[in-house]
Enzyme design. Structure first.
Site, mmCIF file in Angstrom:
data_model
loop_
_atom_site.group_PDB
_atom_site.id
_atom_site.type_symbol
_atom_site.label_atom_id
_atom_site.label_comp_id
_atom_site.label_asym_id
_atom_site.label_seq_id
_atom_site.Cartn_x
_atom_site.Cartn_y
_atom_site.Cartn_z
ATOM 1 N N HIS A 183 -4.478 -7.937 0.396
ATOM 2 C CA HIS A 183 -3.764 -6.677 0.561
ATOM 3 C C HIS A 183 -3.018 -6.590 1.893
ATOM 4 O O HIS A 183 -2.112 -5.776 2.033
ATOM 5 C CB HIS A 183 -4.772 -5.527 0.468
ATOM 6 C CG HIS A 183 -4.168 -4.193 0.203
ATOM 7 N ND1 HIS A 183 -3.467 -3.897 -0.949
ATOM 8 C CD2 HIS A 183 -4.142 -3.053 0.953
ATOM 9 C CE1 HIS A 183 -3.049 -2.644 -0.910
ATOM 10 N NE2 HIS A 183 -3.448 -2.107 0.233
ATOM 11 N N ASP A 211 0.854 -1.169 0.000
ATOM 12 C CA ASP A 211 0.000 0.000 0.000
ATOM 13 C C ASP A 211 0.905 1.238 0.000
ATOM 14 O O ASP A 211 1.841 1.314 -0.795
ATOM 15 C CB ASP A 211 -0.959 -0.053 1.210
ATOM 16 C CG ASP A 211 -2.088 0.965 1.127
ATOM 17 O OD1 ASP A 211 -3.114 0.649 0.513
ATOM 18 O OD2 ASP A 211 -1.931 2.072 1.666
ATOM 19 N N TYR A 214 -2.837 11.218 1.079
ATOM 20 C CA TYR A 214 -3.429 11.126 -0.252
ATOM 21 C C TYR A 214 -3.426 12.486 -0.931
ATOM 22 O O TYR A 214 -3.091 12.610 -2.113
ATOM 23 C CB TYR A 214 -4.859 10.588 -0.157
ATOM 24 C CG TYR A 214 -4.932 9.123 0.158
ATOM 25 C CD1 TYR A 214 -5.058 8.176 -0.851
ATOM 26 C CD2 TYR A 214 -4.871 8.668 1.474
ATOM 27 C CE1 TYR A 214 -5.128 6.830 -0.568
ATOM 28 C CE2 TYR A 214 -4.933 7.316 1.769
ATOM 29 C CZ TYR A 214 -5.050 6.403 0.742
ATOM 30 O OH TYR A 214 -5.107 5.067 1.022
#
Length: 388
Positions: free
Chosen positions: A364, A175, A304
């Site tokens: 994930h 990630d 982000y």
């Protein structure tokens, strides 16, 4: 560097329980399952379990068994776990959790990584493990200034490893940890011996002739990427553009925070029906509780906004690299990850791949879902590196 312990005031736990008990639940269209988000029946049961059965004090005690520290780097508070191996020849391993993760994700792998002898492994595979939280995440939060993108995090990790006195180390991540580990390889090439990733994104070729050469399995992987972009990436676009707005609901409502993270455990893991198919319920709730108690929904979202290219037509493509590394890179592909790379294009993204593994299970969060596979692959990659 100062020792750190998690010591949650009872008043914060009482407040959490009170908020859970007073949740104002939305209505929903019957029979939709997970198609439109987390279903109310599932979340109501889980929230009640969180309120009445989940034992944060026991989890807090377990987490505090790990040596934890805080230090200030470049104006930010950095919390990290640092577990040294009893083996004199252990190699330093820096693991960066992504979003929405924390060091809770690695509880089941720290022991085997640091003390393989005690877990039926070869002592030659031992690591000193360092797991820092990205500024703004969990106990590294909140941040108080702009500019904390993944490039800056990588530079902070370079400083952290220097302060710890590690001359050569392996960087690992998935990630956002993928982005940080790759950038760290470029920022600290003299000290990063290798980079191991359990996430990598490769994108469809622009040349129609190349696209025509892909087999059915490769086209299916591109289909997963398209599905992620169209159906699963709303969170990414929201956090990359308006992170503050969503943070109010997540910071004020524990059920809102719970749903926000549990959706990811359902969609990004090897889950068939509910997240518990793939990940232990108490570990998921421990991770959610870390975000709730630290009130870092807003500050963790800032990564982000800082890192992704909002001027691009494709925000997902902001992950695409390439990264001009000089050290070996290992890739572990878990079959049920949200995005799966294509080997034939991976070298265009990372030109120094020397290790590639494919697993038919896991997703994930492999350290949570398949800890044995995760540990084995990290060990295998580290063995392939020149010992310094």
């Amino acid at each position: 560097m100062r020792p750190f312990r998690i010591e949650t005031p009872q008043s914060e736990l009482d407040d959490l329980n009170s908020r859970l008990a007073r949740t104002r639940w939305p209505d929903e269209i019957p029979g939709m399952g997970w198609a439109r988000g987390v279903p109310a029946a599932y979340l109501k049961e889980l929230a009640e379990y969180w309120r009445t059965e989940f034992d944060w004090r026991a989890m807090e005690s377990r987490l505090n068994e790990l040596p934890q520290f805080v230090t200030e780097i470049d104006g930010a508070n950095v919390h990290f776990v640092h577990v040294t191996s009893p083996e004199p020849g252990a190699r330093p391993l820096l693991i960066t959790p992504g979003w929405p993760s924390s060091f809770v994700e690695y509880l089941d792998v720290i022991g085997p990584l640091t003390d393989p002898r005690a877990h039926g492994g070869d002592p030659a595979d031992a690591f000193h493990v360092v797991i820092p939280a990205i500024p703004g995440y969990g106990f590294s939060g909140p941040t108080s200034e702009t500019g904390w993108d993944h490039y800056r995090v990588a530079r902070a990790w370079r400083e952290l490893m220097a302060r710890l006195g590690y001359e050569r180390y392996v960087a690992q991540g998935g990630d956002w940890g993928m982005m940080v580990a790759l950038e760290l390889g470029m920022a600290d090439p003299e000290h990063v011996a290798g980079v191991h990733l359990n996430t990598l994104a490769t994108f469809p070729p622009q040349d129609p002739a190349e696209l025509a050469e892909l087999d059915e399995a490769e086209m299916a992987r591109i289909g997963r990427l398209v599905h992620f972009d169209r159906e699963l990436s709303a969170y990414l676009k929201l956090l990359a553009t308006r992170p503050q707005t969503v943070a109010y609901g997540l910071t004020d409502s524990p059920v809102g925070q719970l749903a926000w993270i549990m959706e990811k455990y359902r969609e990004w893991t090897d889950s068939r029906s509910v997240p518990e198919d793939a990940v232990n319920r108490d570990l998921m709730l421990a991770n959610v509780t870390v975000y709730w108690l630290t009130a870092t929904a807003a500050s963790s979202a800032q990564l982000y906004y800082e890192s992704l290219d909002r001027d691009s037509d494709n925000l997902v493509g902001s992950w695409g690299g390439p990264w001009e590394l000089t050290m070996p890179v290992g890739i572990a592909v878990f079959a049920h990850d949200v995005v799966l790379p294509l080997r034939r294009f991976a070298d265009r993204v990372v030109p120094t791949i020397t290790h590639w593994s494919e697993f038919d299970r896991g997703g994930h969060y492999p350290a949570l879902e398949e800890p044995d596979l995760y540990v084995t692959d990290v060990r295998d990659f580290a063995r392939s590196l020149k010992q310094d």
